[in-house]
Design an enzyme around this catalytic site. Structure first.
Site, mmCIF file in Angstrom:
data_model
loop_
_atom_site.group_PDB
_atom_site.id
_atom_site.type_symbol
_atom_site.label_atom_id
_atom_site.label_comp_id
_atom_site.label_asym_id
_atom_site.label_seq_id
_atom_site.Cartn_x
_atom_site.Cartn_y
_atom_site.Cartn_z
ATOM 1 N N HIS A 21 0.843 -1.199 0.000
ATOM 2 C CA HIS A 21 0.000 0.000 0.000
ATOM 3 C C HIS A 21 0.872 1.240 0.000
ATOM 4 O O HIS A 21 2.025 1.219 0.440
ATOM 5 C CB HIS A 21 -0.960 0.012 1.196
ATOM 6 C CG HIS A 21 -0.291 0.311 2.512
ATOM 7 N ND1 HIS A 21 -0.128 1.589 2.997
ATOM 8 C CD2 HIS A 21 0.253 -0.509 3.446
ATOM 9 C CE1 HIS A 21 0.484 1.546 4.164
ATOM 10 N NE2 HIS A 21 0.737 0.285 4.460
ATOM 11 N N CYS A 22 0.313 2.342 -0.535
ATOM 12 C CA CYS A 22 0.990 3.632 -0.494
ATOM 13 C C CYS A 22 0.179 4.527 0.438
ATOM 14 O O CYS A 22 -0.528 4.029 1.312
ATOM 15 C CB CYS A 22 1.111 4.217 -1.896
ATOM 16 S SG CYS A 22 -0.476 4.502 -2.710
ATOM 17 N N ALA A 23 0.235 5.830 0.250
ATOM 18 C CA ALA A 23 -0.456 6.745 1.163
ATOM 19 C C ALA A 23 -1.969 6.634 1.075
ATOM 20 O O ALA A 23 -2.669 6.856 2.064
ATOM 21 C CB ALA A 23 -0.024 8.182 0.863
ATOM 22 N N ARG B 283 -3.639 4.121 -1.450
ATOM 23 C CA ARG B 283 -4.148 2.979 -2.221
ATOM 24 C C ARG B 283 -3.619 1.636 -1.749
ATOM 25 O O ARG B 283 -2.469 1.530 -1.331
ATOM 26 C CB ARG B 283 -3.771 3.158 -3.701
ATOM 27 C CG ARG B 283 -4.541 4.224 -4.415
ATOM 28 C CD ARG B 283 -3.885 4.571 -5.734
ATOM 29 N NE ARG B 283 -2.690 5.384 -5.547
ATOM 30 C CZ ARG B 283 -1.783 5.600 -6.478
ATOM 31 N NH1 ARG B 283 -1.930 5.067 -7.677
ATOM 32 N NH2 ARG B 283 -0.734 6.348 -6.234
#
Length: 461
Positions: A25-27, A29
């Site tokens: 995961h990113c910030a 998504r």
């Protein structure tokens, strides 16, 4: 919201555990690499509680949950899907295998530069604070605090080759500490520092018939990227041929000495020339195409975001800062992002459905703060016309900031936060940036209102 139940339901809609190769995961998504994306129930995924949009890009199936929420969903998802945290390191490799060579190259640059963004942003903000202190004479120039702030603000750029060395080594599958050593060699104190001594003339040494300039690579990008790439090849080859018993002694020694010589004799000068060439070419287009360049770049940047290639621009922006001391691309990207927020805000006012309004408002404000994925994929692209309206706003705002020569002293911040890294170039630069933001947001808002939306007609799956 029950994160465990959401995770279970999501796994079902994705085609089961066996259809999931890896997850990260990113910030904002949840990023998934799938075996077969045709098994995904896209419509039901987007209706899931907390989901603001879902799409496939860069070899990954990405589900937008938003800042904060995505971390909690991921924790529950990784447990329910039986995904070990150790597997996350391989996630980028799994995603890249599905890409074509050009996309893979862009993804590689993205993976190298995105982790460095916090350091660059911190330095940029500190430079902004330093600029304000000097502009408003809040402190004496001899102040110890001012001198410390000056050191703090320039550190990330001076030692950028070391940061890139560590990050690039991880991406190329080599030892990050050897990468740091190569970066350190290229900015050794015995070399003339071009960062603060632009007009000084370096000494030369003669080695193997070559004249080598004793000139450091502080703030440069391409030379250390190429050097670490070569280093990774040398290290892997050496490790294959050296007996395991002496690997720890021989491999690092051979890797550093071979890469060091090659870096100073060939890679460094070649990389410096290549980086300067890119800067000259971009500056030529910027100076001669004028507002037309801003119109085109500002209008098409959001399309580039759809591919995920936009993160690779950080390498070019870092090169601009190193070569000419300013980043004139970031204000253009910022106009495109702000325009997405303006179009998303229009959707909020036009929408009749509560769920659409619930997603559109926070997503729009997120775009004004520089995070556009929620509004692009969760709102504007879903209804198509707002996305087109945002492209119009981005084009107009981009044309204005190029026409007025707006610049920033870092990269990684857009929208409202970019004010801090636009301010160091003076009050006029800041005012023109704010005017550009207003043009982008308002024109996108108006265009979206004129085009209208049909909430029953979402983007084709």
């Amino acid at each position: 919201m029950d994160y465990k139940e959401t995770a279970k339901r999501l796994i079902e809609l994705l085609g089961g555990k066996e259809n999931i190769i890896s997850a990260a995961h990113c910030a904002t998504r949840l990023r998934l690499v799938m075996k077969d994306e045709s098994k995904i129930d896209q419509a039901q995924v987007e209706e899931l509680d907390g989901v603001k949009g879902a799409f496939s890009s860069s070899g990954q199936y990405q589900i937008i949950f938003g800042t904060g929420l995505v971390n909690k969903v991921f924790d529950a998802f990784s447990k329910e899907a039986d995904i070990e945290r150790e597997e996350h390191v391989n996630h980028q490799d799994a995603a890249k295998e599905k890409l074509n060579p050009a996309a893979r190259f862009a993804k590689t640059l993205s993976n190298i530069f995105v982790p460095i963004i916090p350091a660059i942003v911190a330095s940029g903000l500190l430079m902004g604070l330093l600029g304000m202190i000097n502009a408003f004479h809040w402190m004496s120039k001899d102040s110890a605090l001012l001198q410390l702030l000056d050191m703090f603000s320039s550190a990330a750029f001076i030692f950028l080759p070391i940061l890139i060395g560590v990050s690039a080594s991880k991406e190329f599958g080599s030892n990050p500490y050897l990468g740091a050593v190569i970066g350190g060699i290229m900015i050794h104190p015995n070399l003339l520092n071009p960062w603060g001594l632009a007009e000084a003339t370096p000494d030369y040494m003669h080695l193997f018939g070559f004249d080598i300039a004793l000139l450091g690579y502080q703030g440069t990008v391409i030379p250390v990227l190429l050097a670490v790439y070569v280093m990774s090849k040398v290290e892997k080859w050496t490790r294959k041929v050296v007996p395991h018993a002496v690997d720890l002694l021989v491999t690092p020694f051979v890797t550093v000495i071979v890469t060091g010589f090659v870096a100073f004799i060939a890679i460094g000068p070649l990389g410096r020339a290549l980086g300067s060439g890119i800067t000259v070419a971009l500056t030529y287009v910027y100076d001669h195409a004028g507002f037309v360049a801003g119109l085109i770049f500002g209008g098409t940047y959001s399309l580039i975001v759809l591919t995920g290639v936009h993160h690779s621009f950080h390498a070019i922006e870092a090169g601009l800062i190193a070569d000419i001391g300013k980043n004139y691309l970031l204000p253009i990207w910022s106009m495109a992002n702000v325009a997405q927020g303006g179009a998303g805000l229009a959707v909020f006012f036009m929408a009749k459905k509560a769920k659409t309004k619930e997603i559109a408002l926070p997503a729009a404000f997120s775009a004004f703060l520089g995070i556009t994925e929620p509004v692009i994929f969760g709102v504007n692209l879903r209804y198509r016309k707002p996305f087109i309206a945002a492209m119009i706003g981005g084009a107009l705002g981009g044309a204005y900031v190029v026409f007025t020569h707006v610049a920033a002293n870092a990269y990684g911040l857009t929208g409202i936060p970019m004010i801090a890294i636009a301010a160091p170039f003076g009050f006029s630069n800041l005012i023109h940036y704010l005017i550009g933001m207003a043009i982008a947001a308002v024109s996108a808002f108006i265009a979206a209102f004129v085009m209208k939306i049909n909430e029953d007609e979402e983007r084709k799956k």
